[in-house]
Every structure is written in C-alpha cells, then in structure tokens.
Design a protein around this motif. Structure first.
Motif, mmCIF file in Angstrom:
data_model
loop_
_atom_site.group_PDB
_atom_site.id
_atom_site.type_symbol
_atom_site.label_atom_id
_atom_site.label_comp_id
_atom_site.label_asym_id
_atom_site.label_seq_id
_atom_site.Cartn_x
_atom_site.Cartn_y
_atom_site.Cartn_z
ATOM 1 N N GLU A 1 30.819 -0.865 -36.169
ATOM 2 C CA GLU A 1 30.759 0.162 -37.229
ATOM 3 C C GLU A 1 31.753 -0.116 -38.366
ATOM 4 O OE1 GLU A 1 32.626 4.038 -35.679
ATOM 5 O OE2 GLU A 1 32.733 2.764 -33.932
ATOM 6 N N LEU A 2 32.728 -1.020 -38.124
ATOM 7 C CA LEU A 2 33.702 -1.327 -39.182
ATOM 8 C C LEU A 2 33.430 -2.685 -39.843
ATOM 9 C CD1 LEU A 2 37.185 -0.132 -37.835
ATOM 10 C CD2 LEU A 2 35.546 1.075 -39.264
ATOM 11 N N ALA A 3 32.269 -3.275 -39.560
ATOM 12 C CA ALA A 3 31.962 -4.599 -40.141
ATOM 13 C C ALA A 3 30.727 -4.494 -41.030
ATOM 14 C CB ALA A 3 31.753 -5.619 -39.026
ATOM 15 N N TYR A 4 30.919 -4.403 -42.318
ATOM 16 C CA TYR A 4 29.782 -4.284 -43.253
ATOM 17 C C TYR A 4 30.254 -4.533 -44.681
ATOM 18 C CZ TYR A 4 32.142 0.180 -43.832
ATOM 19 O OH TYR A 4 33.114 1.126 -44.036
ATOM 20 N N VAL A 5 29.298 -4.920 -45.520
ATOM 21 C CA VAL A 5 29.503 -4.926 -46.983
ATOM 22 C C VAL A 5 28.360 -4.086 -47.536
ATOM 23 C CG1 VAL A 5 29.585 -6.301 -49.087
ATOM 24 C CG2 VAL A 5 30.481 -7.255 -46.943
ATOM 25 N N GLU A 6 28.684 -3.028 -48.275
ATOM 26 C CA GLU A 6 27.644 -2.130 -48.791
ATOM 27 C C GLU A 6 27.855 -1.871 -50.268
ATOM 28 O OE1 GLU A 6 27.184 0.533 -44.712
ATOM 29 O OE2 GLU A 6 27.813 1.513 -46.564
ATOM 30 N N ALA A 7 26.729 -1.684 -50.976
ATOM 31 C CA ALA A 7 26.805 -1.323 -52.392
ATOM 32 C C ALA A 7 27.082 0.171 -52.512
ATOM 33 C CB ALA A 7 25.475 -1.656 -53.062
ATOM 34 N N THR A 8 27.886 0.569 -53.479
ATOM 35 C CA THR A 8 28.028 2.004 -53.769
ATOM 36 C C THR A 8 27.086 2.341 -54.935
ATOM 37 O OG1 THR A 8 29.840 1.640 -55.323
ATOM 38 C CG2 THR A 8 30.447 2.044 -53.034
ATOM 39 N N PRO B 1 51.968 4.673 -38.185
ATOM 40 C CA PRO B 1 51.666 4.261 -36.811
ATOM 41 C C PRO B 1 50.464 5.055 -36.295
ATOM 42 C CG PRO B 1 54.011 4.661 -37.079
ATOM 43 C CD PRO B 1 53.364 5.114 -38.353
ATOM 44 N N GLY B 2 49.552 4.373 -35.645
ATOM 45 C CA GLY B 2 48.367 5.050 -35.104
ATOM 46 C C GLY B 2 47.224 5.141 -36.099
ATOM 47 N N GLU B 3 47.451 4.671 -37.309
ATOM 48 C CA GLU B 3 46.412 4.773 -38.336
ATOM 49 C C GLU B 3 45.672 3.438 -38.463
ATOM 50 O OE1 GLU B 3 46.426 7.450 -42.343
ATOM 51 O OE2 GLU B 3 47.970 5.925 -42.193
ATOM 52 N N VAL B 4 44.357 3.527 -38.613
ATOM 53 C CA VAL B 4 43.521 2.330 -38.757
ATOM 54 C C VAL B 4 43.022 2.255 -40.199
ATOM 55 C CG1 VAL B 4 41.352 1.221 -38.032
ATOM 56 C CG2 VAL B 4 42.750 2.430 -36.354
ATOM 57 N N LEU B 5 43.173 1.105 -40.805
ATOM 58 C CA LEU B 5 42.511 0.865 -42.096
ATOM 59 C C LEU B 5 41.034 0.672 -41.772
ATOM 60 C CD1 LEU B 5 42.626 0.170 -45.158
ATOM 61 C CD2 LEU B 5 42.970 -2.208 -44.496
ATOM 62 N N THR B 6 40.175 1.509 -42.327
ATOM 63 C CA THR B 6 38.759 1.449 -41.944
ATOM 64 C C THR B 6 37.895 0.779 -42.998
ATOM 65 O OG1 THR B 6 38.497 3.673 -42.847
ATOM 66 C CG2 THR B 6 38.822 3.471 -40.453
ATOM 67 N N GLU B 7 38.246 0.967 -44.268
ATOM 68 C CA GLU B 7 37.337 0.515 -45.326
ATOM 69 C C GLU B 7 38.125 0.273 -46.606
ATOM 70 O OE1 GLU B 7 33.157 2.324 -46.237
ATOM 71 O OE2 GLU B 7 34.603 3.475 -47.411
ATOM 72 N N VAL B 8 37.611 -0.658 -47.400
ATOM 73 C CA VAL B 8 38.191 -0.927 -48.723
ATOM 74 C C VAL B 8 37.089 -0.695 -49.755
ATOM 75 C CG1 VAL B 8 39.290 -2.664 -50.194
ATOM 76 C CG2 VAL B 8 39.756 -2.631 -47.725
ATOM 77 N N ILE B 9 37.370 0.154 -50.744
ATOM 78 C CA ILE B 9 36.371 0.443 -51.780
ATOM 79 C C ILE B 9 36.792 -0.269 -53.068
ATOM 80 C CG2 ILE B 9 35.231 2.255 -53.124
ATOM 81 C CD1 ILE B 9 35.952 4.222 -50.897
ATOM 82 N N LEU B 10 35.851 -1.030 -53.613
ATOM 83 C CA LEU B 10 36.117 -1.722 -54.884
ATOM 84 C C LEU B 10 35.270 -1.056 -55.965
ATOM 85 C CD1 LEU B 10 35.969 -5.430 -53.646
ATOM 86 C CD2 LEU B 10 37.968 -3.937 -53.868
ATOM 87 N N PRO B 11 35.897 -0.654 -57.082
ATOM 88 C CA PRO B 11 35.126 0.015 -58.134
ATOM 89 C C PRO B 11 34.161 -0.944 -58.820
ATOM 90 C CG PRO B 11 37.399 -0.315 -58.845
ATOM 91 C CD PRO B 11 37.316 -0.813 -57.432
ATOM 92 N N ALA B 12 33.200 -0.361 -59.532
ATOM 93 C CA ALA B 12 32.233 -1.190 -60.268
ATOM 94 C C ALA B 12 32.956 -1.996 -61.337
ATOM 95 C CB ALA B 12 31.211 -0.274 -60.936
#
Ligand code: FAD
Length: 296
Positions: free
Chosen positions: A59-66, A165-176
C-alpha cells in the motif's frame, strides 16, 4: 561486524506497523530498503532493539498522478521504479534526471524513495531534489494520526528530520510543474555511483520576455542537510539569465549560501569551487530548457 540483537517484525499493513512502532517508539526503527540502515547496524552505529520491516506494505509503493498535474509517490516505492516511471518523466523530469546519480542500479533496486528522504543524508540526492521541487511530506503515527509537513520544515540537520519517533513517512507529494520551467541536475563524484562531493539541482521559471520569475537552487554535500541557495536564486529573479548574471549567482552560491565542511574527500575550498562550476552549468541548462518551453 554483525548487528546487536533486535526483535524483527514484518507487518502486513500500515496500521499494524504503526501499532508495533507505538509500543516502544524510541527503541524501534523502520526498515525500508535497508541500504543505509543495515550497514549502520552492522557497524553498530545504529542499535535499534526493534526492527519494523515495511517491505510487505504494498500500500506504500506507488506513483500516482494528482488531479492538479502533480504526483504522489508512496514512501516504499523503489528508487529504480521512480527512475523508470513514465509519469515521473513527464511530471517531474528533474527527478528523472537525478535518479541515475544515486548509488548503483543494485542499490536502487532495493533503496526506497521515502527511505532516502527520511534518512536525510546531506550527500543524498533526493532530499535536495525534494527541496527544489517544493515537496510536501505525509507522515502517520498511531497516536498523532496523519499530518503533512512542508519540505522547508522537514530537514533539521545531519540525518535529522521533523519525523517523530513512531512516525512513518508514508507519501511524498510533488506539485504540478509551473509552465515555462526548466530543470537540471548535476553532481561531481570521484566515481560514478559514489556519494557526490557536491551536487546541484535547479528549477528556473522564465516569463515570456525571458526574465526569470522564479528560481530554486538546491545543493547537496555542502552542509549538514540539503541547502537552498537563496542568495543565488534571489540574484536571478527579475532578471534575464545573461552569462554575467549566472556567474554572479554561482559566486553567491559558493560564497554566501554555504559553509561547506572539509573532510577526507574534499577541502571546503574545493567544494566551493565545485559549487561555482556546477551552479553555472545547471542554471544554464535549466534556463535553456525553460526557454525552449520544455519541461525537461
Ligand atoms: P533504509 O536504509 O531502510 O532506512 C534509512 C533510514 O530511514 C532508517 O533510519 C530508517 O528507519 C528510516 N526510514 C526508512 N523509511 C522510512 C519511512 N518510510 N518512514 C520513516 N523512516 C524511514 N544514497 C544516495 O542518496 N546517493 C548515493 O550516491 C548513495 N550511494 C550509496 C552507495 C552505497 C554503496 C550504498 C550501500 C548506499 C548508497 N546510498 C546512496 C543510500 C541509498 O540510496 C539508500 O537506499 C537510502 O539512503 C536509504 O533508503 P532505504 O530505503 O535503503 O532506507
């Protein structure tokens, strides 16, 4: 050497991973690609007693268009996947240009996009590129829930970020990408695949009359974290990118924007020299691409 003893968990879901991390957040470490963490554990520079392996979290492995023309990249997306992804090439060509400079193909097959950013190595390419692309980082923890962090507030210093501590980086959003923006990346390493002695990433936006309306220049391996060369970028904004102006900006980057370290690999003065050379090269290339109206 071998690592100190640790308990190993391989959760199947993010929720499960967050629960395990929350049991002992100061002792637990997240395992992503392991390309930085495992060597650090083998040298006993890191001695977590609990290892939470995220490799089963599809669920944390993807590249998606916004919808607005940007991108979302899941933290566990392998660097090699980002390198070859067609959406990345189209919507974030700076990232596409940078990826082959990271280590070697074998390492990029395991190393993750999010792991590289969370690790915050000052010699890492991705923290600097995230800064230039004005990324937004998404993080989750069991008790704190979900939050977003602007990239400008994310990197605190050597291998240190805003992640708790205890926090997971889940996603990186890149602007248009902004229209008429050109990007470029270059670095100097002793051998291809080595960590760079200095690297430079730039995004330059030009108006129809050729004047620069925005510039972001990021530097790596010149401080305790990724550095935005604000004096250099400020010199470009509002002006045409003449040769003399680009030389002036490169000089500001080398003299005003950084206080580079000296180490076994390079003196501070050599790093300043490389910044001068690479900023000139990269800003020219980015400017030419912006003029051509290309986004690459
Ligand atoms: P890991 O090693 O698994 O983790 C690194 C750190 O980040 C750990 O502290 C971990 O707990 C934390 N972490 C990982 N994922 C998350 C997450 N989702 N949320 C919160 N914390 C997280 N890198 C470069 O940038 N440029 C290079 O030139 C380069 N050369 C290399 C050469 C060699 C020989 C090797 C072995 C590595 C090199 N690397 C280089 C490092 C490589 O890119 C790593 O893959 C990267 O730094 C870390 O990504 P990872 O997924 O392997 O993370």
């Amino acid at each position: 050497m071998k690592p100190a003893p640790f308990r190993y968990h391989a959760p199947e879901t993010l929720e499960e991973a967050l629960d395990i991390l929350a049991e002992d957040p100061w002792e637990a470490k997240i395992l992503a690609g392991g390309q930085s963490l495992i060597p650090a554990m083998n040298f006993r520079l890191a001695q977590p007693t609990i290892l939470v392996d995220l490799n089963r979290l599809a669920e944390l492995a993807y590249v998606e268009a916004t919808d607005d023309g940007g991108l979302r990249i899941g933290a566990m997306t392998r660097q090699a996947v980002v390198e070859r992804d067609a959406l990345v090439a189209e919507r974030a060509p700076l990232l596409r240009e940078t990826m082959p400079h990271i280590a070697h193909p074998q390492i990029r097959n395991r190393g993750t996009f999010g792991g590289s950013i969370a690790h915050a190595d000052p010699a890492g390419e991705l923290p600097t590129v995230a800064l230039v692309l004005d990324a937004t980082l998404c993080a989750r923890s069991r008790d704190g829930g979900e939050r977003t962090i602007a990239v400008g507030d994310f990197f605190f210093g050597l291998l240190t970020t805003a992640l708790e501590p205890g926090e997971v980086l889940t996603e990186v959003i890149l602007p248009a990408p902004t229209p008429r923006t050109g990007w470029a990346f270059d670095e100097m390493a002793r051998r291809h695949g080595d960590y760079a002695l200095v690297g430079v990433a730039a995004a330059v936006t030009l108006a129809g009359d050729g004047r620069c309306t925005d510039a972001r220049i990021g530097l790596l391996s010149v401080g305790e974290g990724p550095v935005l060369a604000e004096a250099a970028a400020g010199a470009l904004i509002g002006e045409e990118l003449s040769e003399a102006l680009v030389i002036e900006a490169a000089e500001l980057a080398a003299e005003a924007d950084i206080d580079p370290p000296a180490d076994l690999h390079a003196s501070a003065e050599f790093r300043r020299h490389l910044v001068r050379v690479l900023v000139r090269r990269v800003v020219h290339r980015a400017g030419d691409r912006a003029l051509a109206g290309a986004s690459g």
